[in-house]
Design an enzyme around this catalytic site. Sequence first.
Site, mmCIF file in Angstrom:
data_model
loop_
_atom_site.group_PDB
_atom_site.id
_atom_site.type_symbol
_atom_site.label_atom_id
_atom_site.label_comp_id
_atom_site.label_asym_id
_atom_site.label_seq_id
_atom_site.Cartn_x
_atom_site.Cartn_y
_atom_site.Cartn_z
ATOM 1 N N LYS A 45 2.152 -3.435 7.292
ATOM 2 C CA LYS A 45 2.510 -3.619 5.648
ATOM 3 C C LYS A 45 3.741 -3.233 5.592
ATOM 4 O O LYS A 45 3.659 -4.019 4.258
ATOM 5 C CB LYS A 45 1.172 -2.578 5.191
ATOM 6 C CG LYS A 45 -0.240 -3.172 5.057
ATOM 7 C CD LYS A 45 -0.452 -4.268 4.619
ATOM 8 C CE LYS A 45 -0.194 -4.525 3.227
ATOM 9 N NZ LYS A 45 -0.698 -5.846 2.658
ATOM 10 N N THR A 69 1.125 -0.921 0.186
ATOM 11 C CA THR A 69 0.056 0.098 0.047
ATOM 12 C C THR A 69 0.765 1.435 0.039
ATOM 13 O O THR A 69 2.187 1.546 0.287
ATOM 14 C CB THR A 69 -0.818 0.133 0.777
ATOM 15 O OG1 THR A 69 -1.820 1.301 1.166
ATOM 16 C CG2 THR A 69 0.432 -0.817 2.567
ATOM 17 N N ASP A 70 0.271 2.106 -0.192
ATOM 18 C CA ASP A 70 0.961 3.992 -0.320
ATOM 19 C C ASP A 70 1.410 4.558 1.097
ATOM 20 O O ASP A 70 2.385 5.803 1.730
ATOM 21 C CB ASP A 70 0.292 4.428 -1.445
ATOM 22 C CG ASP A 70 -0.874 4.873 -1.052
ATOM 23 O OD1 ASP A 70 -1.946 4.526 0.024
ATOM 24 O OD2 ASP A 70 -1.664 6.494 -1.912
ATOM 25 N N GLU A 71 -0.018 3.673 1.900
ATOM 26 C CA GLU A 71 0.533 4.142 3.397
ATOM 27 C C GLU A 71 1.837 3.504 3.658
ATOM 28 O O GLU A 71 2.456 4.216 5.257
ATOM 29 C CB GLU A 71 -0.426 3.099 4.188
ATOM 30 C CG GLU A 71 -1.775 4.192 3.666
ATOM 31 C CD GLU A 71 -3.093 3.511 4.631
ATOM 32 O OE1 GLU A 71 -2.816 4.278 5.579
ATOM 33 O OE2 GLU A 71 -4.345 3.759 4.119
HETATM 34 P P1 NAD Z 1 -10.684 -6.741 2.856
HETATM 35 O O1 NAD Z 1 -10.200 -6.296 3.963
HETATM 36 O O2 NAD Z 1 -11.785 -6.359 2.202
HETATM 37 O O3 NAD Z 1 -10.414 -8.312 2.733
HETATM 38 C C1 NAD Z 1 -8.995 -8.975 3.052
HETATM 39 C C2 NAD Z 1 -9.206 -10.444 3.293
HETATM 40 O O4 NAD Z 1 -8.178 -11.301 3.330
HETATM 41 C C3 NAD Z 1 -10.749 -10.797 3.606
HETATM 42 O O5 NAD Z 1 -10.523 -11.626 3.073
HETATM 43 C C4 NAD Z 1 -9.958 -11.257 4.589
HETATM 44 O O6 NAD Z 1 -11.030 -13.069 4.940
HETATM 45 C C5 NAD Z 1 -8.737 -12.150 3.911
HETATM 46 N N1 NAD Z 1 -7.872 -12.791 5.324
HETATM 47 C C6 NAD Z 1 -7.489 -11.182 6.209
HETATM 48 N N2 NAD Z 1 -6.455 -12.383 7.504
HETATM 49 C C7 NAD Z 1 -6.841 -13.701 6.655
HETATM 50 C C8 NAD Z 1 -5.878 -15.028 7.069
HETATM 51 N N3 NAD Z 1 -5.004 -14.900 8.327
HETATM 52 N N4 NAD Z 1 -5.788 -15.425 6.134
HETATM 53 C C9 NAD Z 1 -6.297 -15.640 5.375
HETATM 54 N N5 NAD Z 1 -7.048 -14.767 4.685
HETATM 55 C C10 NAD Z 1 -7.410 -13.607 5.136
HETATM 56 O O7 NAD Z 1 -9.487 -5.449 2.147
HETATM 57 P P2 NAD Z 1 -8.796 -5.531 1.401
HETATM 58 O O8 NAD Z 1 -9.037 -3.818 1.004
HETATM 59 O O9 NAD Z 1 -9.450 -6.190 -0.300
HETATM 60 O O10 NAD Z 1 -6.993 -5.381 0.622
HETATM 61 C C11 NAD Z 1 -6.671 -6.257 0.069
HETATM 62 C C12 NAD Z 1 -5.565 -6.056 0.094
HETATM 63 O O11 NAD Z 1 -4.974 -5.010 -0.829
HETATM 64 C C13 NAD Z 1 -4.785 -6.006 1.423
HETATM 65 O O12 NAD Z 1 -3.400 -5.960 1.581
HETATM 66 C C14 NAD Z 1 -4.249 -4.540 1.816
HETATM 67 O O13 NAD Z 1 -3.299 -4.096 2.890
HETATM 68 C C15 NAD Z 1 -4.098 -3.687 0.127
HETATM 69 N N6 NAD Z 1 -4.625 -2.614 -0.117
HETATM 70 C C16 NAD Z 1 -5.812 -1.905 0.260
HETATM 71 C C17 NAD Z 1 -5.840 -0.623 -0.920
HETATM 72 C C18 NAD Z 1 -7.119 -0.559 0.303
HETATM 73 O O14 NAD Z 1 -7.569 1.034 -0.281
HETATM 74 N N7 NAD Z 1 -8.174 -0.900 0.105
HETATM 75 C C19 NAD Z 1 -5.462 -0.259 -1.203
HETATM 76 C C20 NAD Z 1 -3.710 -0.297 -0.941
HETATM 77 C C21 NAD Z 1 -3.817 -2.088 -1.229
HETATM 78 P P1 TYD Z 2 -10.238 5.177 4.917
HETATM 79 O O1 TYD Z 2 -11.219 4.561 4.114
HETATM 80 O O2 TYD Z 2 -10.353 3.872 5.953
HETATM 81 O O3 TYD Z 2 -8.601 4.853 4.558
HETATM 82 P P2 TYD Z 2 -7.576 5.105 4.686
HETATM 83 O O4 TYD Z 2 -7.773 5.495 6.078
HETATM 84 O O5 TYD Z 2 -6.527 4.345 4.249
HETATM 85 O O6 TYD Z 2 -6.922 5.916 4.027
HETATM 86 O O7 TYD Z 2 -10.429 6.830 4.675
HETATM 87 C C1 TYD Z 2 -10.041 6.985 4.404
HETATM 88 C C2 TYD Z 2 -9.849 8.793 4.425
HETATM 89 O O8 TYD Z 2 -11.389 8.920 4.732
HETATM 90 C C3 TYD Z 2 -9.456 8.901 5.791
HETATM 91 O O9 TYD Z 2 -8.758 10.643 6.139
HETATM 92 C C4 TYD Z 2 -10.201 8.332 6.992
HETATM 93 C C5 TYD Z 2 -11.685 9.831 6.875
HETATM 94 N N1 TYD Z 2 -12.490 8.733 7.426
HETATM 95 C C6 TYD Z 2 -13.540 10.166 8.006
HETATM 96 O O10 TYD Z 2 -13.402 10.716 7.469
HETATM 97 N N2 TYD Z 2 -14.658 8.942 7.918
HETATM 98 C C7 TYD Z 2 -14.870 7.713 8.464
HETATM 99 O O11 TYD Z 2 -16.483 7.204 8.862
HETATM 100 C C8 TYD Z 2 -14.152 7.302 7.807
HETATM 101 C C9 TYD Z 2 -14.497 4.971 7.810
HETATM 102 C C10 TYD Z 2 -12.637 8.039 6.838
#
Ligand code: NAD
Ligand code: TYD
Length: 356
Positions: free
Chosen positions: A169, A140-142
């Site tokens: 991460k 992730t970019d975080e």
């Molecule tokens: P999500 O929380 O929707 O999905 C995570 C999945 O992992 C779930 O299906 C969960 O059941 C599974 N999981 C959790 N613990 C587990 C374990 N111990 N064993 C097997 N499976 C397990 O997350 P997401 O938003 O789909 O993100 C997926 C990946 O992408 C993550 O690694 C996250 O860090 C990365 N990512 C997400 C974003 C975003 O904006 N959502 C951006 C950049 C990177």
């Molecule tokens: P989020 O979707 O949790 O992603 P991330 O923290 O990984 O970027 O949050 C996106 C942005 O929105 C973050 O700056 C936090 C803000 N936020 C709110 O203001 N209210 C909320 O209820 C949530 C879930 C997030």
Amino acid sequence: MTTILVTGGAGFIGSNLVKYMLNEYKDYKIINLDLLTYAGNLENLSDLEDTENYKFIKGDITDRELMTRLFSENQIDQVIHLAAESHVDRSITDPEIFIKTNVLGTQVLLDCAKSAWTTGKDEWGYPTFIEGAKFLFVSTDEVYGELGKEGLFTEVTPIAPNSPYATSKASADLLVRAYNKTYKMPVNITRCSNNYGPYQFPEKLIPLMISNAIDHKTLPVYGDGMQIRDWLHVKDHCSAICTVLRAGKDGEVYNIGGNNEKANIDVVKLILSALGKSENLITYVTDRLGHDRRYAIDNTKITNELGWKPSCTFEEGITETIEWYINNANWLKKVRSGEYMNYYTRMYGSREVLNG
Ligand code: NAD
Ligand code: TYD
């Protein structure tokens, strides 16, 4: 046929990715390994039940015995590792599971993949790997921490994560790097910005705001709402992951982003306007601890070297996404029942309302 283990394939990005890959490419067999935590939902994949090149296995990536068996019973060629605890707010209240799943889980997978893929040793003592092996880690970019008003994250921006989620991460990301540097294991790391789109669990900003607005509930904006995120539609993240899987150079990191910086408050207002709801629903609440101010990605490397770029604008993507949540009211209703309501009370019940 290439057999790919996708971990976390029942989550938001994973389920979109599995469908994207089976749709776009005919040469993949996909094994989806997911623990089905609160964030994993097999309903996201119900249309794949009879698909020949697809198999689901319920399991925990931290379970070394199970992971070893998974690799020995299936000829896995490549891994796309997404399984993780993914929500920053949860990591602030309960960091431990983030370390277990995101750090230890990644190490177990790296070890099992390395053992399964090793064919021997080269003259310097480095392991040699089966042809075509690749471990792609979805980071992730975080991991870069936060930006000030100016500048963008590049692949050489120092790693400086701030939340327990981002730190877990970053630790996993660096372990993947270490397996490449130490064992010459073929890996790629992708660092993507915030995703949005169908099947996102309504604890993250966009689906939470859409579902609250649909229900005419208040929209809790943290702090002053001026934090900036660089939004990317999940289908563009999926196409970027596939691009890196197929063309990424071994050992390389690729940033992925939407060139789409938006302040949270503007995203929230856009959602309200698209749904024809009043801005009176916006409620400013106590800020998140250690809240990162701004994320923004420099896409130059993946665009110039691999030819990938995002396909849809935020305005197109958000309209389509809002429509999806309206048309999938049953999906939303199911995921918001039971434990979700407890979570909502825990997370938002204690936040002070700042705007009366
Ligand atoms: P999500 O929380 O929707 O999905 C995570 C999945 O992992 C779930 O299906 C969960 O059941 C599974 N999981 C959790 N613990 C587990 C374990 N111990 N064993 C097997 N499976 C397990 O997350 P997401 O938003 O789909 O993100 C997926 C990946 O992408 C993550 O690694 C996250 O860090 C990365 N990512 C997400 C974003 C975003 O904006 N959502 C951006 C950049 C990177
Ligand atoms: P989020 O979707 O949790 O992603 P991330 O923290 O990984 O970027 O949050 C996106 C942005 O929105 C973050 O700056 C936090 C803000 N936020 C709110 O203001 N209210 C909320 O209820 C949530 C879930 C997030």
